[in-house]
Scaffold this motif. Sequence first.
Motif, PDB file in Angstrom:
ATOM      1  N   LYS A   1     -11.116  -8.333   1.572  1.00  8.62           N
ATOM      2  CA  LYS A   1     -11.111  -6.876   1.500  1.00  8.62           C
ATOM      3  C   LYS A   1     -10.791  -6.393   0.084  1.00  8.62           C
ATOM      4  N   MET A   2      -9.889  -7.097  -0.582  1.00  9.80           N
ATOM      5  CA  MET A   2      -9.534  -6.713  -1.947  1.00  9.80           C
ATOM      6  C   MET A   2     -10.702  -6.943  -2.904  1.00  9.80           C
ATOM      7  N   LEU A   3     -11.441  -8.032  -2.697  1.00  8.49           N
ATOM      8  CA  LEU A   3     -12.636  -8.278  -3.508  1.00  8.49           C
ATOM      9  C   LEU A   3     -13.679  -7.178  -3.290  1.00  8.49           C
ATOM     10  N   ALA A   4     -13.876  -6.804  -2.025  1.00 11.48           N
ATOM     11  CA  ALA A   4     -14.866  -5.777  -1.720  1.00 11.48           C
ATOM     12  C   ALA A   4     -14.508  -4.441  -2.354  1.00 11.48           C
ATOM     13  N   LEU A   5     -13.216  -4.154  -2.458  1.00 18.74           N
ATOM     14  CA  LEU A   5     -12.749  -2.904  -3.047  1.00 18.74           C
ATOM     15  C   LEU A   5     -12.510  -3.012  -4.550  1.00 18.74           C
TER      16      LEU A   5
ATOM     17  N   ASP B   1      -6.114   1.297   0.051  1.00 19.51           N
ATOM     18  CA  ASP B   1      -6.501   2.509  -0.677  1.00 19.51           C
ATOM     19  C   ASP B   1      -5.425   2.917  -1.691  1.00 19.51           C
ATOM     20  N   LEU B   2      -4.191   2.485  -1.454  1.00 18.77           N
ATOM     21  CA  LEU B   2      -3.091   2.847  -2.351  1.00 18.77           C
ATOM     22  C   LEU B   2      -3.174   2.144  -3.703  1.00 18.77           C
ATOM     23  N   VAL B   3      -3.921   1.028  -3.766  1.00 16.95           N
ATOM     24  CA  VAL B   3      -3.920   0.231  -5.002  1.00 16.95           C
ATOM     25  C   VAL B   3      -5.309   0.095  -5.625  1.00 16.95           C
ATOM     26  N   LYS B   4      -6.234   0.961  -5.241  1.00  9.18           N
ATOM     27  CA  LYS B   4      -7.582   0.856  -5.791  1.00  9.18           C
ATOM     28  C   LYS B   4      -7.656   1.235  -7.275  1.00  9.18           C
ATOM     29  N   ASP B   5      -6.593   1.857  -7.814  1.00  9.21           N
ATOM     30  CA  ASP B   5      -6.603   2.209  -9.227  1.00  9.21           C
ATOM     31  C   ASP B   5      -6.249   1.031 -10.135  1.00  9.21           C
ATOM     32  N   ASN B   6      -5.858  -0.102  -9.532  1.00 12.71           N
ATOM     33  CA  ASN B   6      -5.558  -1.335 -10.275  1.00 12.71           C
ATOM     34  C   ASN B   6      -4.417  -1.183 -11.281  1.00 12.71           C
ATOM     35  N   LYS B   7      -3.457  -0.346 -10.982  1.00  8.66           N
ATOM     36  CA  LYS B   7      -2.280  -0.222 -11.847  1.00  8.66           C
ATOM     37  C   LYS B   7      -1.239  -1.313 -11.560  1.00  8.66           C
ATOM     38  N   LEU B   8      -1.338  -1.907 -10.386  1.00  9.54           N
ATOM     39  CA  LEU B   8      -0.362  -2.892  -9.953  1.00  9.54           C
ATOM     40  C   LEU B   8      -0.891  -4.295 -10.195  1.00  9.54           C
ATOM     41  N   LYS B   9      -0.103  -5.145 -10.846  1.00 13.85           N
ATOM     42  CA  LYS B   9      -0.462  -6.550 -11.050  1.00 13.85           C
ATOM     43  C   LYS B   9      -0.060  -7.340  -9.810  1.00 13.85           C
ATOM     44  N   LEU B  10      -1.005  -8.090  -9.237  1.00 14.52           N
ATOM     45  CA  LEU B  10      -0.759  -8.714  -7.944  1.00 14.52           C
ATOM     46  C   LEU B  10      -1.091 -10.200  -7.953  1.00 14.52           C
ATOM     47  N   ILE B  11      -0.239 -10.980  -7.277  1.00 14.65           N
ATOM     48  CA  ILE B  11      -0.512 -12.397  -7.053  1.00 14.65           C
ATOM     49  C   ILE B  11      -0.213 -12.717  -5.594  1.00 14.65           C
ATOM     50  N   ILE B  12      -1.155 -13.361  -4.928  1.00 20.72           N
ATOM     51  CA  ILE B  12      -1.059 -13.664  -3.498  1.00 20.72           C
ATOM     52  C   ILE B  12      -1.427 -15.123  -3.290  1.00 20.72           C
TER      53      ILE B  12
ATOM     54  N   TYR C   1       4.144  -4.296   0.608  1.00 17.81           N
ATOM     55  CA  TYR C   1       4.358  -2.985   1.227  1.00 17.81           C
ATOM     56  C   TYR C   1       5.111  -2.052   0.281  1.00 17.81           C
ATOM     57  N   LEU C   2       6.237  -2.525  -0.253  1.00 15.15           N
ATOM     58  CA  LEU C   2       7.066  -1.679  -1.117  1.00 15.15           C
ATOM     59  C   LEU C   2       6.384  -1.375  -2.437  1.00 15.15           C
ATOM     60  N   SER C   3       5.685  -2.362  -2.994  1.00 19.45           N
ATOM     61  CA  SER C   3       5.018  -2.131  -4.279  1.00 19.45           C
ATOM     62  C   SER C   3       3.797  -1.226  -4.115  1.00 19.45           C
ATOM     63  N   PHE C   4       3.048  -1.380  -3.032  1.00 19.54           N
ATOM     64  CA  PHE C   4       1.893  -0.513  -2.787  1.00 19.54           C
ATOM     65  C   PHE C   4       2.341   0.953  -2.687  1.00 19.54           C
ATOM     66  N   LYS C   5       3.435   1.185  -1.960  1.00 19.35           N
ATOM     67  CA  LYS C   5       3.891   2.550  -1.713  1.00 19.35           C
ATOM     68  C   LYS C   5       4.694   3.139  -2.871  1.00 19.35           C
ATOM     69  N   HIS C   6       5.202   2.262  -3.742  1.00 23.48           N
ATOM     70  CA  HIS C   6       6.099   2.737  -4.800  1.00 23.48           C
ATOM     71  C   HIS C   6       5.713   2.128  -6.144  1.00 23.48           C
ATOM     72  N   GLN C   7       4.515   2.448  -6.579  1.00 19.99           N
ATOM     73  CA  GLN C   7       4.030   1.911  -7.853  1.00 19.99           C
ATOM     74  C   GLN C   7       4.740   2.531  -9.048  1.00 19.99           C
ATOM     75  N   GLU C   8       5.454   3.627  -8.817  1.00 20.83           N
ATOM     76  CA  GLU C   8       6.278   4.200  -9.879  1.00 20.83           C
ATOM     77  C   GLU C   8       7.547   3.380 -10.106  1.00 20.83           C
ATOM     78  N   VAL C   9       7.877   2.504  -9.153  1.00 21.63           N
ATOM     79  CA  VAL C   9       9.085   1.672  -9.235  1.00 21.63           C
ATOM     80  C   VAL C   9       8.750   0.256  -9.678  1.00 21.63           C
ATOM     81  N   PHE C  10       7.695  -0.348  -9.100  1.00 16.69           N
ATOM     82  CA  PHE C  10       7.331  -1.737  -9.369  1.00 16.69           C
ATOM     83  C   PHE C  10       5.981  -1.810 -10.067  1.00 16.69           C
ATOM     84  N   GLY C  11       5.912  -2.620 -11.119  1.00 22.90           N
ATOM     85  CA  GLY C  11       4.661  -2.786 -11.843  1.00 22.90           C
ATOM     86  C   GLY C  11       3.889  -4.033 -11.471  1.00 22.90           C
ATOM     87  N   ALA C  12       4.551  -4.979 -10.809  1.00 20.99           N
ATOM     88  CA  ALA C  12       3.905  -6.229 -10.406  1.00 20.99           C
ATOM     89  C   ALA C  12       4.509  -6.678  -9.083  1.00 20.99           C
TER      90      ALA C  12
END
Length: 274
Positions: free
Chosen positions: A231-235, A202-213, A148-159
Amino acid sequence: MKKPICLVLLFFIFFSAKAAKIDTLQVFSPAMNKNIKTCVITPDSYKKSNKKFPVVYLLHGFSGNYATWVKSFKHVGEQVDKYGFIAIGVDGNFSSWYFDSPIDPAFQYETYVVKELVPFTDKKYKTIASREGRAISGLSMGGHGALYLSFKHQEVFGAAGSMSGGVDIRPFPENWDIKKRLGPITEFPENWEKNTITNMLDLVKDNKLKLIIDCGVDDFFMDVNRELHKKMLALKINHDYIERPGQHNIEYWENSLKFQLLFFDNFFRENKLK
């Protein structure tokens, strides 16, 4: 307005031949007008170097607190020493879910983490104060919070990472105090819709954020994690996704944390910060 204050209680925990240092701090939150405890784990190399260090913020689950990471995770000090970054044990007040509650001004934890704790940490410690030098992860409620925090604040968190995260809160309207933070789902459905991870892609479709789930196959959050992955694969949202044997417990999370911290170490190295 009161200035951020810090009451430092120092104690040392030794892991093998090295010693990660743990500071327990009280950080003042102007948004909630109170002091909030925080754990800061610095590697053995911190006191020997003038360089700046990357930071990983760790968010506990429901009913946990800032000290979860040092009390329940036996090897966190070794891992901080191994990778040479700072780890922050964030306090989410038992059941905040790490967003700003639209119905309770006493729970403004998005503001606290992003606008108060991160600047405080950068001011007090030798940190790399950029998104390239910050990662955030959490377990269960904290997995939701980290995404939640990283999706909304990609200027703060990179991963960012989620371990057994409650990535869709809507199937659980009576659980874990969520309705205390958002209001009952029957009365405030819009609060639930806009504050659940699966509706924020929709906030992370630019793929600037490195994600592990990741999530254990016997976890009650398994279905919502699988749906998020689909959903992430589809997008075409880039992310590492892992399913392993395991349940919603400390045994699973201790193993999971090792993978998450390795992922963040690789992220920092890719940015030539180590």
